[in-house]
Design an enzyme around this catalytic site. Structure first.
Site, PDB file in Angstrom:
ATOM      1  CB  CYS A   2      -0.816  -0.089   1.285  1.00  0.00           C
ATOM      2  SG  CYS A   2      -1.902  -1.577   1.442  1.00  0.00           S
ATOM      3  NE  ARG A  52      -6.180  -4.337   1.606  1.00  0.00           N
ATOM      4  CZ  ARG A  52      -7.119  -5.051   1.524  1.00  0.00           C
ATOM      5  NH1 ARG A  52      -8.302  -5.055   1.474  1.00  0.00           N
ATOM      6  NH2 ARG A  52      -6.810  -6.491   1.992  1.00  0.00           N
ATOM      7  CB  SER A 381      12.277  -9.576  -7.377  1.00  0.00           C
ATOM      8  OG  SER A 381      13.371  -9.030  -8.030  1.00  0.00           O
ATOM      9  N   GLY A 382      14.826 -11.396  -6.871  1.00  0.00           N
ATOM     10  CA  GLY A 382      16.021 -12.110  -6.557  1.00  0.00           C
ATOM     11  C   GLY A 382      16.847 -10.844  -5.641  1.00  0.00           C
TER      12      GLY A 382
END
Length: 608
Positions: A2, A52, A381-382
């Site tokens: 949010c 939100r 994600s890495g």
């Protein structure tokens, strides 16, 4: 995930029509961060706003959210992020007689503070596993807490005023209030010109960030900073096989937790070790076939030219991993013209809110998330695997390791495009040296035999510098580009338990196979194709189309011919012309163009 904002003024009732309009304006700036719902709450000196993006308990997570006693709110919360252990905390709190009306982690967070944070808020925050930035207003004590997660995954800014504070997930929320000035001073300009995350400087004069692992407490007595978490030396005693097993256990637990969602999800896949291992574990634990997404450029693989820190194109590895894991895969292929579209560049700048840029790496990331939003609301994600496990080439180059500065800084800074008088006044080498010394002073002391090993001490310093002064810029970039499109990004390698454990490992453990990221490779090699296991670290791809460079230089030439350009007073005419005609250093051209756009679009005044 949010966007939050708010305003505390201990000398005013913020329920007036004018104050209400300002809160609404502040909240509206974050519509992209929260496209699904909005809410405001005002009571006396406190005004809170929320936008939100619904990920968990889509129907029941409306904010601001409050706990009531005797029909009156006692704690009111606006919150951005995810608490990955909220189910366990809910069970513990239920056993302590707490009752819940929703299945959201937001309500769990409120009750956690009610149960464990009455005497010391650090106790409550220390119970949390997740990424978060939130503001908690105590109506009885008239006190605000601003809280940020341990690694700084989620952003949170604040701006002290004469009688209180403004705060927001992004600077734009604060700047929407008339009390905030749009001024950049000399320290702000210094920060924009160096790739070092300065925890004391947000570019805008008077504006601050809540530091990772800290709480900012605001009441009538003033503003107090409290630390609830910091890296320490764990006195690691596990041997290499035990360490590898523990890393695997932590990764499995973390990724299972971070797959919890009530919306479509996927992973970002580059074909490197980090993203491939993450995707493999997600595919193993997800209840259905996992989606994966990859970035590509028109003609990139066919015409690829190796360059420093990117020896191979991603495409062939991406396809092999996607096939090996049978993911539901999608390539998002971009062109130079798409990256240079004025709307894209403006959207990228407004997502950043700051004059930092990685050039085409920012705009390509923005466009990647724009495409992903059509298929998924959440991706893993890495980020931070390189910082945690020692993946960058800088970790393994003695010259960079032993340099008496941040290891990633290049010798050629490119600052020659600045006006010589300004350059002297900025004293950028002195600024960076000061930042470096301040960072070193925060490095935790080693314990045991490692304390007597100079190389071990230096590598622990290098790891600390990357985690605290390099990683924050990357996390900020990923947050801004994704949230600008209403996409939540989770970063499992930032799990604080994993970070703490690996940070405490001896450097010999992290390189036991004489390669980068030895522990991560060993912990996941059974999940991956051998080509990926053997692949040398490659960074985020940069476009190699000469059309892109040409379009940038055309824009730069137009800027240099515009005497009224906002950035013109900062530039050296000769230095800028040399930069225009140089065959390299295109990143500095990008930087000047972005700084000019920022000063113009945000109407920022310079006080140098």
């Amino acid at each position: 995930m949010c966007g939050i904002c708010g305003w505390i003024d201990f000398e005013r009732d913020l329920g007036s029509p004018k104050a209400r309009r300002e809160l609404v304006d502040m909240t509206a700036t974050m519509a992209n961060r929260g496209p699904d719902d909005e809410g405001t709450w005002i009571d006396g000196p406190a005004a809170l706003g929320h936008r939100r993006l619904a990920i968990i308990d889509i129907q029941g997570g409306h904010q601001p959210m409050a706990i009531e006693e005797d029909g009156r709110p006692t704690l009111v919360l606006v919150y951005s992020g995810e608490i990955y252990n909220y189910r366990e905390l809910r069970e513990r709190l239920t056993a302590l007689s707490h009752r819940f009306d929703t299945s959201s982690d937001t309500e769990v967070l409120l009750h956690a503070h009610r149960e464990w944070g009455r005497d010391d808020p650090c106790t409550a925050v220390s119970e949390l596993n997740g990424m978060f930035a939130y503001a908690l207003w105590d109506t009885a004590n008239r006190e605000l807490l601003l809280v940020r997660d341990r690694l700084g995954i989620k952003p949170l800014y604040y701006y002290p005023t004469q009688n209180g504070v403004l705060f927001g997930s992004e600077p734009k929320a604060i700047l929407a209030n008339g009390l905030a000035e749009r001024v950049m001073d000399i320290d702000g300009l210094r920060s924009t010109l160096s790739f070092v995350a300065d925890p004391h400087n947000t570019v805008y004069r008077g504006m601050h960030q809540v530091r990772p692992g800290q709480i900012v407490r605001v009441n009538r007595d003033g503003i107090q900073q409290m630390t609830y978490w910091q890296l320490t030396d764990s006195g690691h005693i596990d041997d290499v096989p035990t360490t590898v097993r523990r890393v695997r256990e932590l990764l499995e637990d973390t990724i299972q937790r971070q797959l919890i969602a009530d919306v479509p999800l996927g992973t970002l896949l580059s074909g490197g070790l980090d993203s491939s291992a993450l995707t493999a574990l997600a595919a193993r634990f997800n209840g259905e076939r996992i989606r994966s997404f990859a970035l590509d450029f028109v003609g990139y693989t066919e015409n690829f030219t190796a360059y420093p820190r990117h020896a191979t194109p991603d495409g062939p590895y991406v396809q092999e991993v996607a096939s090996f894991l049978t993911t539901d895969h999608m390539n998002i292929t971009l062109s130079a013209h798409e990256l240079m579209e004025p709307d894209v560049r403006a959207s990228t700048l407004h997502a950043r809110d700051l004059p930092f840029t990685l050039g085409d790496k920012d705009s390509s990331l923005y466009l990647l998330f724009r495409a992903i939003r059509q298929h998924a609301t959440l991706v893993l994600s890495g980020e931070s695997a390189d910082e945690v496990f020692g993946g960058y080439s800088y970790f393994h180059d003695p010259a960079h390791v032993q340099a008496d500065t941040f290891p990633w800084l290049d010798v050629d800074t490119g600052w020659q495009y600045l006006d010589p008088r300004l350059l002297k006044k900025l004293d950028l080498p002195g600024y960076l040296d000061d930042q470096y010394r301040r960072a070193l002073a925060e490095v935790p002391a080693l314990t045991g035999p490692a304390a007597a090993d100079p190389h071990e001490r230096r590598m622990r310093e290098v790891c600390f510098l990357f985690l605290t002064r390099f990683l924050p810029r990357l996390l900020d970039r990923k947050d801004r580009m994704s949230m600008a499109l209403g996409v939540e990004v989770r970063v499992p390698y930032c799990d604080h338990r994993l970070v703490e454990y690996v940070f405490g490992c001896p450097w010999s453990h992290k390189t036991f196979d004489n390669r980068e990221k030895s522990l991560l490779r060993a912990a996941t090699l059974d999940l991956l194709p051998q080509s990926v296991v053997k692949r040398v670290k490659s960074g985020y791809p940069a476009i190699q189309d000469p059309i892109y460079d040409g379009m940038l230089r055309d824009r730069f030439s137009e800027l240099l011919n515009n005497r009224d350009a906002a950035v013109a007073p900062l530039l050296s005419a000769d230095g800028s012309r040399k930069l225009l005609n140089a065959t390299d250093n295109i990143r500095w051209v990008e930087h000047i163009l972005t700084l000019d756009d920022f000063l113009t679009d945000y109407k920022v005044s310079l006080t140098l």
